[in-house]
Write an enzyme that holds these catalytic residues in place. Structure first.
Site, PDB file in Angstrom:
ATOM      1  N   THR A   1       7.691  26.446   7.351  1.00 15.89           N
ATOM      2  CA  THR A   1       6.364  25.904   7.057  1.00 15.89           C
ATOM      3  C   THR A   1       5.292  26.847   7.589  1.00 15.89           C
ATOM      4  OG1 THR A   1       7.366  23.738   7.408  1.00 15.89           O
ATOM      5  CG2 THR A   1       4.981  23.794   7.149  1.00 15.89           C
TER       6      THR A   1
ATOM      7  N   HIS B   1      13.496  11.159   4.486  1.00 13.92           N
ATOM      8  CA  HIS B   1      12.896  12.422   4.923  1.00 13.92           C
ATOM      9  C   HIS B   1      12.817  13.460   3.805  1.00 13.92           C
ATOM     10  CE1 HIS B   1      11.015  15.125   7.632  1.00 13.92           C
ATOM     11  NE2 HIS B   1      11.612  16.019   6.904  1.00 13.92           N
TER      12      HIS B   1
ATOM     13  N   SER C   1      -0.609  27.414  -3.647  1.00 18.76           N
ATOM     14  CA  SER C   1      -0.251  28.825  -3.920  1.00 18.76           C
ATOM     15  C   SER C   1      -0.783  29.306  -5.266  1.00 18.76           C
ATOM     16  CB  SER C   1       1.274  28.966  -3.882  1.00 18.76           C
ATOM     17  OG  SER C   1       1.743  28.653  -2.583  1.00 18.76           O
TER      18      SER C   1
ATOM     19  N   GLU D   1      12.431  12.716   0.910  1.00 20.56           N
ATOM     20  CA  GLU D   1      11.362  12.136   0.089  1.00 20.56           C
ATOM     21  C   GLU D   1       9.997  12.659   0.514  1.00 20.56           C
ATOM     22  OE1 GLU D   1       8.936   9.683  -2.423  1.00 20.56           O
ATOM     23  OE2 GLU D   1      10.984  10.451  -2.572  1.00 20.56           O
TER      24      GLU D   1
ATOM     25  N   TRP E   1       7.267  -0.720   4.279  1.00 18.33           N
ATOM     26  CA  TRP E   1       7.791  -0.043   3.077  1.00 18.33           C
ATOM     27  C   TRP E   1       9.212   0.443   3.292  1.00 18.33           C
ATOM     28  CZ3 TRP E   1       9.056   5.078   1.543  1.00 18.33           C
ATOM     29  CH2 TRP E   1       9.042   6.038   2.565  1.00 18.33           C
TER      30      TRP E   1
ATOM     31  N   HIS F   1       0.843  -1.201   0.000  1.00 14.99           N
ATOM     32  CA  HIS F   1       0.000   0.000   0.000  1.00 14.99           C
ATOM     33  C   HIS F   1       0.871   1.242   0.000  1.00 14.99           C
ATOM     34  CE1 HIS F   1      -2.669   3.127   1.577  1.00 14.99           C
ATOM     35  NE2 HIS F   1      -1.853   3.259   2.583  1.00 14.99           N
TER      36      HIS F   1
ATOM     37  N   TYR G   1       9.357  15.481   1.613  1.00 13.17           N
ATOM     38  CA  TYR G   1       9.184  16.844   1.095  1.00 13.17           C
ATOM     39  C   TYR G   1       9.030  16.844  -0.424  1.00 13.17           C
ATOM     40  CZ  TYR G   1       9.345  18.783   5.608  1.00 13.17           C
ATOM     41  OH  TYR G   1       8.991  19.080   6.896  1.00 13.17           O
TER      42      TYR G   1
ATOM     43  N   SER H   1      13.282   6.613 -13.439  1.00 12.96           N
ATOM     44  CA  SER H   1      12.198   7.442 -13.994  1.00 12.96           C
ATOM     45  C   SER H   1      12.146   8.797 -13.303  1.00 12.96           C
ATOM     46  CB  SER H   1      10.859   6.717 -13.804  1.00 12.96           C
ATOM     47  OG  SER H   1       9.794   7.601 -14.026  1.00 12.96           O
ATOM     48  N   SER H   2      12.266   8.799 -11.975  1.00 15.36           N
ATOM     49  CA  SER H   2      12.213  10.072 -11.236  1.00 15.36           C
ATOM     50  C   SER H   2      13.388  10.969 -11.565  1.00 15.36           C
ATOM     51  CB  SER H   2      12.214   9.797  -9.736  1.00 15.36           C
ATOM     52  OG  SER H   2      11.028   9.178  -9.346  1.00 15.36           O
TER      53      SER H   2
ATOM     54  N   ARG I   1       1.417   0.073  15.389  1.00 17.79           N
ATOM     55  CA  ARG I   1       1.083   0.007  13.960  1.00 17.79           C
ATOM     56  C   ARG I   1       1.477  -1.373  13.433  1.00 17.79           C
ATOM     57  NH1 ARG I   1       5.673   3.732  11.011  1.00 17.79           N
ATOM     58  NH2 ARG I   1       4.731   2.846   9.133  1.00 17.79           N
TER      59      ARG I   1
ATOM     60  N   HIS J   1      15.182  11.674  13.076  1.00 16.58           N
ATOM     61  CA  HIS J   1      13.991  11.761  13.936  1.00 16.58           C
ATOM     62  C   HIS J   1      13.064  10.565  13.713  1.00 16.58           C
ATOM     63  CE1 HIS J   1      11.966  14.512  10.696  1.00 16.58           C
ATOM     64  NE2 HIS J   1      11.714  13.266  10.449  1.00 16.58           N
ATOM     65  N   HIS J   2      13.401   9.755  12.694  1.00 17.14           N
ATOM     66  CA  HIS J   2      12.657   8.505  12.494  1.00 17.14           C
ATOM     67  C   HIS J   2      13.248   7.387  13.330  1.00 17.14           C
ATOM     68  CE1 HIS J   2      10.345   9.964   9.000  1.00 17.14           C
ATOM     69  NE2 HIS J   2      11.409  10.735   8.822  1.00 17.14           N
TER      70      HIS J   2
ATOM     71  N   LYS K   1       4.654  29.702   5.324  1.00 16.82           N
ATOM     72  CA  LYS K   1       3.749  29.354   4.205  1.00 16.82           C
ATOM     73  C   LYS K   1       2.287  29.406   4.648  1.00 16.82           C
ATOM     74  CE  LYS K   1       6.571  26.697   1.093  1.00 16.82           C
ATOM     75  NZ  LYS K   1       6.093  27.278  -0.184  1.00 16.82           N
TER      76      LYS K   1
ATOM     77  N   ASP L   1       7.463  23.187 -25.124  1.00 18.27           N
ATOM     78  CA  ASP L   1       7.403  21.815 -24.595  1.00 18.27           C
ATOM     79  C   ASP L   1       8.477  21.660 -23.503  1.00 18.27           C
ATOM     80  OD1 ASP L   1       6.182  18.986 -26.267  1.00 18.27           O
ATOM     81  OD2 ASP L   1       7.201  18.904 -24.335  1.00 18.27           O
TER      82      ASP L   1
HETATM   83  C1  HEM Z   1      -6.509   7.156   0.650  1.00 20.11           C
HETATM   84  C2  HEM Z   1      -6.714   6.543   1.676  1.00 20.11           C
HETATM   85  C3  HEM Z   1      -5.745   5.801   2.573  1.00 20.11           C
HETATM   86  C4  HEM Z   1      -6.105   4.922   3.550  1.00 20.11           C
HETATM   87  C5  HEM Z   1      -7.491   4.520   3.929  1.00 20.11           C
HETATM   88  C6  HEM Z   1      -4.862   4.449   4.155  1.00 20.11           C
HETATM   89  C7  HEM Z   1      -4.818   3.506   5.183  1.00 20.11           C
HETATM   90  C8  HEM Z   1      -3.648   2.970   5.694  1.00 20.11           C
HETATM   91  C9  HEM Z   1      -3.602   1.924   6.695  1.00 20.11           C
HETATM   92  C10 HEM Z   1      -4.799   1.303   7.350  1.00 20.11           C
HETATM   93  C11 HEM Z   1      -2.291   1.634   6.932  1.00 20.11           C
HETATM   94  C12 HEM Z   1      -1.707   0.550   7.843  1.00 20.11           C
HETATM   95  C13 HEM Z   1      -1.341   1.037   9.131  1.00 20.11           C
HETATM   96  C14 HEM Z   1      -0.806  -0.112   9.975  1.00 20.11           C
HETATM   97  O1  HEM Z   1      -1.535  -1.036  10.201  1.00 20.11           O
HETATM   98  O2  HEM Z   1       0.345  -0.042  10.371  1.00 20.11           O
HETATM   99  C15 HEM Z   1      -1.520   2.509   6.100  1.00 20.11           C
HETATM  100  C16 HEM Z   1      -0.162   2.530   6.096  1.00 20.11           C
HETATM  101  C17 HEM Z   1       0.564   3.431   5.360  1.00 20.11           C
HETATM  102  N1  HEM Z   1       0.058   4.340   4.444  1.00 20.11           N
HETATM  103 FE1  HEM Z   1      -1.863   4.678   4.003  1.00 20.11          FE
HETATM  104  N2  HEM Z   1      -3.793   5.035   3.564  1.00 20.11           N
HETATM  105  C18 HEM Z   1      -4.292   5.880   2.579  1.00 20.11           C
HETATM  106  C19 HEM Z   1      -3.574   6.654   1.746  1.00 20.11           C
HETATM  107  C20 HEM Z   1      -2.212   6.767   1.809  1.00 20.11           C
HETATM  108  C21 HEM Z   1      -1.438   7.654   0.966  1.00 20.11           C
HETATM  109  C22 HEM Z   1      -1.998   8.584  -0.102  1.00 20.11           C
HETATM  110  C23 HEM Z   1      -0.134   7.476   1.322  1.00 20.11           C
HETATM  111  C24 HEM Z   1       1.125   8.117   0.772  1.00 20.11           C
HETATM  112  C25 HEM Z   1       1.251   8.949  -0.118  1.00 20.11           C
HETATM  113  C26 HEM Z   1      -0.087   6.472   2.373  1.00 20.11           C
HETATM  114  C27 HEM Z   1       1.061   6.019   2.985  1.00 20.11           C
HETATM  115  C28 HEM Z   1       1.114   5.032   3.936  1.00 20.11           C
HETATM  116  C29 HEM Z   1       2.350   4.555   4.543  1.00 20.11           C
HETATM  117  C30 HEM Z   1       3.745   5.073   4.276  1.00 20.11           C
HETATM  118  C31 HEM Z   1       1.996   3.540   5.433  1.00 20.11           C
HETATM  119  C32 HEM Z   1       2.928   2.729   6.330  1.00 20.11           C
HETATM  120  C33 HEM Z   1       3.125   1.380   5.728  1.00 20.11           C
HETATM  121  C34 HEM Z   1       4.065   0.572   6.594  1.00 20.11           C
HETATM  122  O3  HEM Z   1       3.824   0.446   7.771  1.00 20.11           O
HETATM  123  O4  HEM Z   1       5.052   0.082   6.049  1.00 20.11           O
HETATM  124  N3  HEM Z   1      -1.371   6.063   2.651  1.00 20.11           N
HETATM  125  N4  HEM Z   1      -2.365   3.313   5.348  1.00 20.11           N
HETATM  126 CU   LIG Z   2      11.093  12.624   8.658  1.00 25.43          CU
END
Ligand code: HEM
Ligand SMILES: [Cu+2]
Length: 524
Positions: free
Chosen positions: A327, A252, A267, A254, A141, A74, A256, A168-169, A449, A301-302, A330, A103
């Site tokens: 921040t 970190h 803006s 990342e 992740w 996810h 930003y 790609s990035s 978590r 800090h992580h 802003k 372009d």
């Molecule tokens: C759109 C609706 C979203 C829902 C409902 C959602 C829900 C969740 C849930 C339930 C978890 C697991 C937490 C756990 O059990 O530890 C999670 C983990 C996470 N989500 Fe989301 N999320 C959403 C969107 C996003 C977006 C847009 C991002 C990033 C751009 C994101 C980044 C993450 C990250 C980094 C984790 C931690 C995964 C890990 O523990 O390795 N999520 N999310």
């Molecule tokens: Cu950080």
């Protein structure tokens, strides 16, 4: 009148070969945005599987191993497949039009930097079908060793896919920098550029700096897994904590990379619907640059619970708190732009206002997490999960949705349905807060978590969170319907579209010609 330019304007290949071979910034922008939308549903479905499992204690739907695969995938999909490609999509569509260029500087490389992505994500998502060999990466992740060294073949696929995403990035970042520094119309000096262009210029430098660091970290992981090195193996003289340092030196900055373009979108939108010029343009530019600089010196800090030396804890605590200053500038400037403006609340503005307020909530919980002794309690709990979803969902994703509504009439030539837009906004805002606000309290109460099961006392708030997540998920179906409807037809959009909008893109027709600004515009 058929000038050469006019003829050349609309002449473009059609069918599948158009999209495979296109070097046109608008086409490539569309490809990035559609890819991001598709991945949003892939990553969102995984989130709903997680939330469905967490609706009540005990195991009902998935095995713990599959749950771990879902949380890991996810995050990888949402970060590298949704938010980053969406911003590159906006950059491709908007930057040439905003600076008066025909372009992007490197069109063929632009095509390639997009077409790497579908292959990278096919490789990553295919791991879900390798369950007999351990399935998808399941160690979070962040891919921390030693778990990631022990993981199945899915981790190797993930490492190679991350390499491709990184390429790609980096190619995209080179293109953005080359375009902004070399292709501006005469008179478009740096301090006349729209803020969105500035935020992307700075983001591109961040990408160039840190994507190779991620590539280095996962390559060391790959050699530890297959070539007998011991970078992260304590028994071999290595150190698993070293991986955390290298990963977050990337990680970190990342975050930003995931938010600076969103600041740029806000803006652009807020002055348009406040009908006032952006307050403090120059301070916005300097705040963006200082945030980017500070983002390099806060990574540990992580890692406040790995046993850093006190001096290290204090340095990273104060450096992290320092980021609150630019921040804050802003947020102050956005509020000052709205102050006494003649505001109207079309859907882009609703998303932009929600972005400012909810991102600030995420920022404030970030400040709480920066306090070392307090973080000993928060680390790896649902408080952290709530924090980063406030900055990444109501931050990055809400800004992306606001930007899409803001420029959709320009891109398609049709006005979208404001009623549907407002339904999408309010269901997203209510669903989001219902899903993630209770998680702050679950975390404060000690819920870790990354666990598929939990103690009884956490049930009620988890049920609210799951209901909220499904409301948020459902709301995105309205958005897809609205986008298809707007591409197909609807009230014709004018060139200006929004009465208060400023910028070169609003001098072009809606939709703009296939090749715009073949002749450089005069910048007043
Ligand atoms: C759109 C609706 C979203 C829902 C409902 C959602 C829900 C969740 C849930 C339930 C978890 C697991 C937490 C756990 O059990 O530890 C999670 C983990 C996470 N989500 Fe989301 N999320 C959403 C969107 C996003 C977006 C847009 C991002 C990033 C751009 C994101 C980044 C993450 C990250 C980094 C984790 C931690 C995964 C890990 O523990 O390795 N999520 N999310
Ligand atoms: Cu950080």
């Amino acid at each position: 009148m058929t000038t050469a330019t006019a003829h050349h304007d609309e002449h473009h290949p059609s069918g599948i070969s158009r999209w495979l071979m296109t070097t046109n910034h608008k086409d490539i922008g569309t490809l990035y945005l559609l890819f991001s939308l598709l991945m949003f549903f892939v990553g969102g479905s995984m989130a709903l599987v997680i939330r469905a499992e967490l609706f009540q204690p005990g195991l009902q739907i998935v095995t713990p191993h599959f749950f771990n695969q879902m949380t890991t995938m996810h995050a990888l999909v949402m970060i590298f497949g949704v938010v980053m490609p969406a911003f590159v999509g906006f950059a491709n569509w908007q930057i040439p039009m905003m600076i008066g260029a025909p372009d992007m500087a490197l069109p063929r490389m632009n095509n390639w930097s997009f077409w790497i992505l579908p292959f990278a994500f096919t490789l990553l998502l295919s791991t879900l079908f390798l369950q007999s060999q351990g399935g998808a990466p399941a160690g979070g992740w962040t891919l921390y060793p030693p778990l990631s060294v022990q993981g199945g073949i899915g981790t190797d696929f993930a490492i190679l896919s991350i390499h491709m995403m990184g390429i790609s990035s980096v190619l995209g970042a080179i293109n953005v920098i080359a375009t902004i520094l070399n292709m501006r119309a005469p008179g478009m000096t740096l301090m006349k550029m729209p803020l969105f262009v500035w935020t992307w210029l700075i983001t591109a430098y961040l990408l160039l700096a840190v994507m190779p660091v991620l590539a280095g970290a996962v390559t060391m992981l790959l050699t530890d897994r297959h070539f007998g090195t011991h970078f992260f193996n304590a028994a071999g003289g290595g150190d698993p904590v070293l991986f955390q340092h290298v990963f977050w030196f990337f990680g970190h900055p990342e975050v930003y990379i995931l938010i600076l373009p969103a600041f740029g979108l806000a803006s652009q939108i807020i002055p348009t619907f406040a009908r006032k010029p952006l307050f403090g343009y120059a301070s916005m530019v300097y705040a963006t640059a200082s945030i980017a600089f500070l983002s390099f010196i806060v990574w540990a800090h992580h890692m406040f619970t790995v046993g850093l030396p006190l001096a290290g804890e204090l340095f990273f605590m104060y450096a992290t708190m320092l980021i609150a200053v630019p921040t804050g500038v802003k947020v102050f400037n956005w509020l000052s732009t709205m102050w006494r403006g003649s505001m109207t609340f079309e859907t882009p503005m609703l998303f932009a206002i929600a972005f400012v307020f909810l991102f600030t909530i995420g920022g404030l919980s970030g400040l709480m997490l920066a306090i070392v002794p307090a973080d000993f309690q928060y680390q790896d709990t649902y408080f952290v999960v709530a924090h980063f979803h406030y900055v990444l969902v109501s931050g990055a994703v809400f800004a992306i949705l606001g930007g899409a509504y803001y420029w959709l009439p320009k891109w398609t030539g049709h006005m979208y349905s404001e009623t549907l837009g407002k339904w999408h906004f309010w269901l997203s805002a209510i669903g989001f807060n219902l899903a993630f606000f209770p998680q702050h309290f679950l975390g404060l109460a000690g819920m870790p978590r990354r666990i598929p099961d939990y103690a009884l006392q956490f049930t009620e708030f988890n049920q609210w969170s799951t209901v909220g997540a499904f409301i948020l998920g459902f709301a995105q179906l309205i958005f897809v319907f609205l986008v298809i409807q707007t591409i197909r037809g609807g009230k014709k959009a004018t060139s200006q579209v929004w009465e208060g909008a400023e910028g070169l893109e609003w001098t072009l027709t809606s939709p703009p010609p296939y090749h715009s600004f073949a002749v450089a515009p005069k910048i007043k």
